[in-house]
Scaffold this motif. Structure first.
Motif, PDB file in Angstrom:
ATOM      1  N   SER A  65       0.827  -1.209   0.000  1.00 54.70           N
ATOM      2  CA  SER A  65       0.000   0.000   0.000  1.00 54.70           C
ATOM      3  C   SER A  65       0.857   1.253   0.000  1.00 54.70           C
ATOM      4  CB  SER A  65      -0.946   0.021   1.204  1.00 54.70           C
ATOM      5  OG  SER A  65      -0.222   0.116   2.416  1.00 54.70           O
ATOM      6  N   VAL A  67       0.389   5.328   0.999  1.00 51.53           N
ATOM      7  CA  VAL A  67      -0.503   6.205   1.763  1.00 51.53           C
ATOM      8  C   VAL A  67       0.020   7.633   1.709  1.00 51.53           C
ATOM      9  CG1 VAL A  67      -1.522   6.666   4.032  1.00 51.53           C
ATOM     10  CG2 VAL A  67      -1.090   4.297   3.309  1.00 51.53           C
ATOM     11  N   ASP A 157      -6.069  -1.817  -5.045  1.00 49.90           N
ATOM     12  CA  ASP A 157      -6.803  -0.623  -4.610  1.00 49.90           C
ATOM     13  C   ASP A 157      -5.987   0.271  -3.682  1.00 49.90           C
ATOM     14  OD1 ASP A 157      -8.983  -1.429  -6.084  1.00 49.90           O
ATOM     15  OD2 ASP A 157      -9.977  -2.423  -4.392  1.00 49.90           O
ATOM     16  N   ASN A 158      -4.970  -0.283  -3.038  1.00 50.85           N
ATOM     17  CA  ASN A 158      -4.216   0.484  -2.042  1.00 50.85           C
ATOM     18  C   ASN A 158      -2.834   0.918  -2.523  1.00 50.85           C
ATOM     19  OD1 ASN A 158      -6.272   0.142  -0.013  1.00 50.85           O
ATOM     20  ND2 ASN A 158      -5.552  -1.953   0.255  1.00 50.85           N
ATOM     21  N   SER A 159      -2.476   0.559  -3.737  1.00 49.59           N
ATOM     22  CA  SER A 159      -1.121   0.858  -4.227  1.00 49.59           C
ATOM     23  C   SER A 159      -1.039   2.188  -4.958  1.00 49.59           C
ATOM     24  CB  SER A 159      -0.662  -0.253  -5.168  1.00 49.59           C
ATOM     25  OG  SER A 159      -1.473  -0.272  -6.335  1.00 49.59           O
TER      26      SER A 159
END
Length: 275
Positions: A65, A67, A157-159
């Motif tokens: 991920s 952020v 979805d988090n990368s």
């Protein structure tokens, strides 16, 4: 036969042989041209055909991920250098990606990194999670995602991070951005390829706010004039490219084959291949 007639016959025969010889001399270059044309056709036939095939065997990094602890709209009063501080989880920047693709494709010796893309322009690669970037006044579309050492994006979805940057005292939205609309972001190929790196070229992109399928949205890749339809969001490998300048165009299409409106959904780039 009298002397006059005999002389006439000899003259006629001489003229016949002279004309025939001339025709043969004229014919020879034509035959040579024909041979050259056939040779050219054979060379053209032997020339490798451009192909596009799905890249397999990359580590998936399903839990990786990226952020960025900011609002979806980042507002900055003054244009210029901005600092970006990302947090990376379950992914090691600077490490070499394992598997066979690091040997097959152009690979960064600095390892895994972040692709930072502003307004769908060519990305900058960052091997640390915090860095500064020059951002001009205006309204901008920012996309950042994790990349393997051979520049293939991590697709989950988090990368990926998507932000609108509103920069300056009176910023103008010259792109007409709709952050929720289906959007195509170009990533690879990029720059110059030399030697072994020219044999297999990575074609990679990000799609936002949509999915690809045979009966739905698609990406049309046009490579040196040859068209390929991509119906799955997956990295591709281009083979059979000639040396020199290569033109790649990507288009995000709807289910009817029409271009989906959006400032980034049709993009053309050039790269250079050298021996």
């Amino acid at each position: 036969m009298n002397k006059h007639t005999h002389h006439l016959v000899i003259t006629t025969l001489l003229m016949f042989f002279t004309i025939t010889a001339c025709k043969q001399e004229k014919k020879a270059p034509n035959e040579e041209d024909s041979l050259n044309n056939n040779t050219k056709k054979e060379v053209e036939t032997v020339r490798p055909k451009i192909t596009l095939e799905k890249l397999e065997d990359s580590p998936t990094y399903v839990n990786a991920s990226l952020v960025l602890d900011t609002p979806e709209n980042i507002e900055v009063v003054k244009s210029g250098e901005m600092e970006f501080s990302f947090k990376v989880e379950n992914y090691e920047l600077g490490a070499q990606t394992k598997g066979p693709n690091a040997q097959k494709l152009a690979n960064s010796g600095k390892g895994q990194h972040i692709h930072f893309i502003l307004d769908n322009q060519p990305y900058s690669a960052h091997y640390e999670s915090s860095f500064k970037k020059e951002v001009p006044e205006g309204v901008h579309h920012l996309v950042a995602f994790l990349s393997r050492s051979f520049h293939e994006s991590v697709k989950n979805d988090n990368s990926v991070i998507v932000r609108k940057l509103i920069v300056g005292d009176d910023p103008k939205d010259t792109l007409g951005l709709d952050m929720k609309a289906p959007t195509l972001i170009y990533s690879r190929p990029k720059g110059e390829y030399v030697g072994k790196d020219t044999e297999q070229i990575l074609l990679d992109f990000f799609v936002l706010n949509t999915t690809l399928s045979e009966n739905g949205h698609k990406v049309r890749a046009t490579i040196n004039g040859e068209e390929f339809m991509i119906t799955e969001w997956a990295p591709q490998v281009i083979k059979g490219l000639p040396m020199g300048e290569i033109t790649i165009q990507l288009e995000l299409l709807d289910e009817t084959g029409a271009l989906i409106p959006g400032p980034f959904n049709k993009v053309t780039r050039t790269v250079v291949l050298k021996e």
